[in-house]
Write a protein that holds these residues in place. Structure first.
Motif, PDB file in Angstrom:
ATOM      1  N   GLN A 180       2.366  -6.136   4.126  1.00 56.72           N
ATOM      2  CA  GLN A 180       2.676  -7.544   4.389  1.00 56.72           C
ATOM      3  C   GLN A 180       3.851  -8.030   3.542  1.00 56.72           C
ATOM      4  N   GLN A 181       4.069  -7.367   2.405  1.00 55.23           N
ATOM      5  CA  GLN A 181       5.219  -7.706   1.543  1.00 55.23           C
ATOM      6  C   GLN A 181       6.497  -7.003   1.994  1.00 55.23           C
ATOM      7  N   GLY A 182       6.413  -6.227   3.076  1.00 57.28           N
ATOM      8  CA  GLY A 182       7.600  -5.545   3.586  1.00 57.28           C
ATOM      9  C   GLY A 182       7.910  -4.235   2.912  1.00 57.28           C
ATOM     10  N   LYS A 183       6.935  -3.682   2.162  1.00 61.05           N
ATOM     11  CA  LYS A 183       7.139  -2.402   1.488  1.00 61.05           C
ATOM     12  C   LYS A 183       6.947  -1.255   2.476  1.00 61.05           C
ATOM     13  N   ALA A 184       7.532  -0.113   2.174  1.00 57.20           N
ATOM     14  CA  ALA A 184       7.344   1.091   2.982  1.00 57.20           C
ATOM     15  C   ALA A 184       6.321   1.985   2.287  1.00 57.20           C
ATOM     16  N   VAL A 185       5.412   2.563   3.074  1.00 61.00           N
ATOM     17  CA  VAL A 185       4.350   3.407   2.520  1.00 61.00           C
ATOM     18  C   VAL A 185       4.270   4.711   3.316  1.00 61.00           C
ATOM     19  N   LEU A 186       4.297   5.830   2.589  1.00 60.60           N
ATOM     20  CA  LEU A 186       4.038   7.140   3.190  1.00 60.60           C
ATOM     21  C   LEU A 186       2.678   7.600   2.683  1.00 60.60           C
ATOM     22  N   LEU A 187       1.735   7.780   3.590  1.00 58.70           N
ATOM     23  CA  LEU A 187       0.374   8.173   3.235  1.00 58.70           C
ATOM     24  C   LEU A 187       0.081   9.554   3.802  1.00 58.70           C
ATOM     25  N   SER A 188      -0.035  10.529   2.908  1.00 61.05           N
ATOM     26  CA  SER A 188      -0.410  11.872   3.314  1.00 61.05           C
ATOM     27  C   SER A 188      -1.908  12.022   3.155  1.00 61.05           C
ATOM     28  N   SER A 189      -2.580  12.459   4.210  1.00 55.36           N
ATOM     29  CA  SER A 189      -4.038  12.510   4.151  1.00 55.36           C
ATOM     30  C   SER A 189      -4.583  13.468   5.190  1.00 55.36           C
TER      31      SER A 189
END
Length: 299
Positions: A180-189
């Protein structure tokens, strides 16, 4: 608003001697997006992330974060990046609180009200020495330090390993706030339910290659919907095109079967002709999609 992706990977390759760990990795991650990077252990997820962090050098292809080369510009990139590995090793004689403060200081940040809030939310006792911590508590230390930072890009490599369901939920809420803050997230799972709940788009990696990228909705055409139906008049659904694994139910004219997405309209039209008394449909999950790729060998 800029359309340039935060992360851009093009045909990334990595060899260790004669073993090719990464054969062809291409995907991008945008600002305000949670991108799921999924595959079984050994598929190449962590190797890809180590290349992105500038810890190992790619053999071929290229990767940029913030438009900067991940190998040559790694120091500048790390000033705007937060990372949590799946196995966290801590200084055994420092307390959890001291380690969090040290990690923040090393990244040019400092302990804030946000840090205190996260310590409370994750239920960490910051006064205990790290050597007394369980794996889950070690993960909490790394997550609290990473989420306390005001980074532009967050990389999480199996981040909830060792966490209980309550703390997994806290992590999911924290990632939603980053989005919601406009950050980018890469989630490896490899926890498919986690990815399904959180990610806007996903890439599936298999034996060092990306085999599919897109949103979950875009990929669901590859999977089957499970239908349980009770009809007023008899119908042999096993004869319908696109129907698989059909089994009669406990009641007269009751069936359970799976149906291909492209065949669903025609199947529903036929069922309607036989007067539907009860109907339950279960949409395909990420797990179905995952199994579709990993059980369908190259033919």
């Amino acid at each position: 608003m800029t359309t340039n992706p935060i992360l851009q990977i093009n045909h990334l390759q990595k060899k260790f001697g004669h073993f090719q760990a990464l054969k062809d990795i291409t995907f991008s991650v945008n600002a305000g997006e949670v991108f799921g990077f999924i595959g079984p252990n050994g598929a190449g997820k962590s190797t890809t992330i180590r290349v992105l962090l500038g810890l190992i050098r790619a053999t071929g292809g290229d990767a940029t974060i913030f438009g900067q080369d991940v190998w040559h510009d790694s120091v500048a990139i790390h000033q705007r990046l937060a990372y949590v590995p799946g196995d966290v090793y801590l200084w055994p004689n420092l307390t959890g609180g001291e380690i969090i403060d040290l990690l923040l200081k090393m990244n040019g940040s400092q302990h804030s009200q946000r840090t205190d809030d996260l310590i409370t939310q994750f239920g960490l006792d910051p006064t205990k020495k790290a050597r007394t911590y369980s794996k889950g508590n070690r993960q909490k230390v790394a997550l609290i330090a990473a989420l306390s930072q005001n980074a532009d890009f967050y990389i999480f490599d199996e981040p909830t390993s060792g966490l209980d369901p309550l703390n997994e939920r806290q992590f999911q809420l924290a990632v939603l706030a980053l989005k919601q803050q406009g950050k980018a997230v890469l989630l490896s799972s490899h926890i498919l339910s986690e990815v399904e709940r959180m990610c806007d788009r996903i890439a599936i990696i298999r034996e060092g290659s990306i085999i599919e990228t897109g949103s979950l909705e875009e990929m669901r055409h590859l999977t089957r919907t499970v239908i349980t139906v009770t009809l007023q008049t008899a119908l042999d659904v096993t004869q319908l095109a696109g129907v698989h694994n059909a089994e009669p139910g406990q009641h007269p004219n009751e069936w359970q079967f799976s149906v291909e997405a492209k065949s669903l309209p025609a199947v529903m039209a036929t069922l309607t002709e036989h007067h539907i008394m009860a109907l339950q449909s279960t949409p395909p999950t990420l797990e179905d999609l995952f199994m579709h790729y990993y059980t369908t060998e190259k033919e």
